[in-house]
Design a protein around this motif. Structure first.
Motif, PDB file in Angstrom:
ATOM      1  N   TYR A 274       0.863  -1.188   0.000  1.00  0.00           N
ATOM      2  CA  TYR A 274       0.000   0.000   0.000  1.00  0.00           C
ATOM      3  C   TYR A 274       0.897   1.235   0.000  1.00  0.00           C
ATOM      4  CZ  TYR A 274       1.148   1.493   4.720  1.00  0.00           C
ATOM      5  OH  TYR A 274       1.817   1.958   5.818  1.00  0.00           O
ATOM      6  N   SER A 277      -1.878   7.574  -1.081  1.00  0.00           N
ATOM      7  CA  SER A 277      -1.878   8.376  -2.314  1.00  0.00           C
ATOM      8  C   SER A 277      -2.529   9.737  -2.125  1.00  0.00           C
ATOM      9  CB  SER A 277      -2.599   7.615  -3.437  1.00  0.00           C
ATOM     10  OG  SER A 277      -3.911   7.277  -3.046  1.00  0.00           O
ATOM     11  N   ASP A 296      -6.556   7.949   1.236  1.00  0.00           N
ATOM     12  CA  ASP A 296      -6.592   6.978   0.146  1.00  0.00           C
ATOM     13  C   ASP A 296      -5.377   6.072   0.265  1.00  0.00           C
ATOM     14  OD1 ASP A 296      -8.897   8.064  -0.839  1.00  0.00           O
ATOM     15  OD2 ASP A 296      -7.926   9.237  -2.422  1.00  0.00           O
ATOM     16  N   ALA A 298      -3.579   3.465  -1.717  1.00  0.00           N
ATOM     17  CA  ALA A 298      -3.412   2.805  -3.013  1.00  0.00           C
ATOM     18  C   ALA A 298      -2.914   1.388  -2.770  1.00  0.00           C
ATOM     19  CB  ALA A 298      -2.433   3.577  -3.880  1.00  0.00           C
ATOM     20  N   THR A 367     -12.970   7.431  -9.088  1.00  0.00           N
ATOM     21  CA  THR A 367     -11.593   7.121  -8.734  1.00  0.00           C
ATOM     22  C   THR A 367     -10.743   7.040  -9.995  1.00  0.00           C
ATOM     23  OG1 THR A 367     -10.148   5.493  -7.686  1.00  0.00           O
ATOM     24  CG2 THR A 367     -12.119   4.662  -8.752  1.00  0.00           C
ATOM     25  N   GLY A 369      -7.739   5.262  -9.857  1.00  0.00           N
ATOM     26  CA  GLY A 369      -6.879   4.094  -9.700  1.00  0.00           C
ATOM     27  C   GLY A 369      -7.359   3.239  -8.546  1.00  0.00           C
ATOM     28  N   HIS A 371      -7.751   1.771  -5.164  1.00  0.00           N
ATOM     29  CA  HIS A 371      -7.350   2.175  -3.812  1.00  0.00           C
ATOM     30  C   HIS A 371      -8.537   2.020  -2.866  1.00  0.00           C
ATOM     31  CE1 HIS A 371      -9.267   5.973  -5.083  1.00  0.00           C
ATOM     32  NE2 HIS A 371      -9.439   6.206  -3.779  1.00  0.00           N
TER      33      HIS A 371
END
Length: 392
Positions: A274, A277, A296, A298, A367, A369, A371
């Motif tokens: 992780y 982000s 967030d 990721a 979103t 990406g 996450h």
């Protein structure tokens, strides 16, 4: 600039609706949705629909404005181009008219020369006719010899021939000048038609430009209308959200249980990759400054998402911004939220234990990406998750 304003409006709307989304679908103690909360949900949904319609109309109007401005720019360039052509044609017309005037003056001068020459020629012919005998007697008597006599006759004939040739030349020049004048007159007529056509094209384009200008004014009034409609519903939404939050706070006081105890656990499976982000707080996204309500994390798509503590599932649904999300009540006014899940494994009313699998990291909702959006809430208000989490 207008596109940025529209994006700012949309982002603000999304942010506000995310807050309202968290408050929706709160269940009463018997597992059914509270009637007052349900009423607020319905009102907020209706307001959201009106906002979306206003934003849709705004986008349509602004697209139409962009098209109209582009067309006006094209018309303006066309008017300028045709005006330049007209000015050039008028300059050429002035030149032709000057040449015609010069040809007319030359023809008049030639006609005068012809008249003078013809008059002189006729005078000599009359004189010879009237004095024919005398002249020839004088010519014979005055001649010293036959050679002299013939020489004098030849000179007289030469004068006649010269006059005739000069008159013929002048007549030829006159015809040539008249032909040139006719050609110039035809060119003048053609140029006048060209100027007239360009003037009409300019006038037609100016009329279309004025129509577009009036259309833009109409669009601007529509833009103001739909912007006011959006702002009105946005204010109404804020008011309803505030009323709902106040009601939920009162409801929570009546039904609040003790905190289940223990620390807020890590929401991702042990050892999973992780990175943070986007932290809690103010940030700029899509060119717009907004307040981020959680953090967030990721992670790889499909990473297991775990309950941070034991508690009861208050919300488990799909939201246009959060995507698939879950809200868990841990008692004592403490709750946690998990958003953008690819799959939800618990439903409203379920009791969960610390570290229980409740879903998977995904890409649902708003979103860019894969996450996990994770929130911690204290008495209904968000708090920085870093105040509660121990990062592995």
């Amino acid at each position: 600039m207008k596109n940025k304003t529209l994006k700012r409006i949309i982002t603000a709307s999304l942010s506000a609706l995310m807050v309202s989304g968290v408050c929706m679908n709160v269940s009463a103690g018997n597992g059914s949705t509270d009637a007052t909360v349900k009423s607020y949900e319905e009102q907020l949904q209706a307001i959201k629909n009106k906002q979306q319609e206003a934003l849709k109309k705004l986008e349509q109007v602004r697209n139409q404005q962009t098209t109209a401005y582009t067309e006006m720019g094209t018309l303006d360039e066309l008017i300028k181009y045709n005006t330049e052509l007209k000015n050039l044609a008028e300059g050429q017309l002035d030149t032709i008219e000057l040449q015609i005037a010069e040809k007319k003056a030359a023809i008049l001068e030639t006609e005068e020369d012809i008249a003078k020459q013809e008059e002189a020629f006729l005078e000599r012919m009359v004189q010879i006719y009237m004095d024919d005998t005398t002249d020839y007697i004088e010519l014979i008597l005055g001649s010293e010899s036959l050679v002299d006599f013939l020489s004098r006759i030849e000179k007289i004939n030469a004068i006649f021939e010269y006059d005739e040739k000069l008159i013929d030349t002048l007549e030829t020049n006159k015809k040539y000048l008249e032909l040139e004048r006719e050609n110039l007159a035809a060119a003048e007529e053609t140029q006048l038609i060209r100027v007239s056509e360009l003037e009409k094209a300019i006038k037609d384009n100016q009329e279309i430009y004025e129509e577009k200008l009036n259309y833009v004014s109409y669009l601007e009034s529509n833009e103001t209308l739909w912007l006011n409609e959006y702002n009105y519903n946005k204010q109404l939404e804020d008011q309803k959200n505030k009323e709902l939050e106040e009601y939920l706070a009162e409801l929570q006081k009546k039904t609040q249980s003790q905190y289940v105890g223990g620390a807020i656990g890590w929401p991702l499976e042990a050892g999973a990759y992780y990175r943070v982000s986007s932290p809690y707080g103010w940030r700029t996204i899509f060119g717009v400054r907004e307040f981020h309500l959680g953090i967030d994390l990721a992670a790889y798509y499909g990473t297991k998402v775990l309950s941070a503590n034991s508690g009861t599932v208050l919300v488990s649904e799909e939201h246009y911004s959060y995507g698939n999300y879950i809200l868990i009540d841990h008692g004592g006014g403490i709750s946690t939220l998990y958003a953008h899940l690819s799959e939800r494994l618990v439903k409203v009313g379920d009791t969960v234990s610390p570290g229980q699998l409740i879903g998977y990291v995904g890409l649902t909702g708003r979103t860019t990406g894969a996450h996990l959006h994770f929130e911690t809430r204290v008495n209904g208000k968000t708090d920085d998750p870093e105040n509660h989490l121990i990062f592995p």
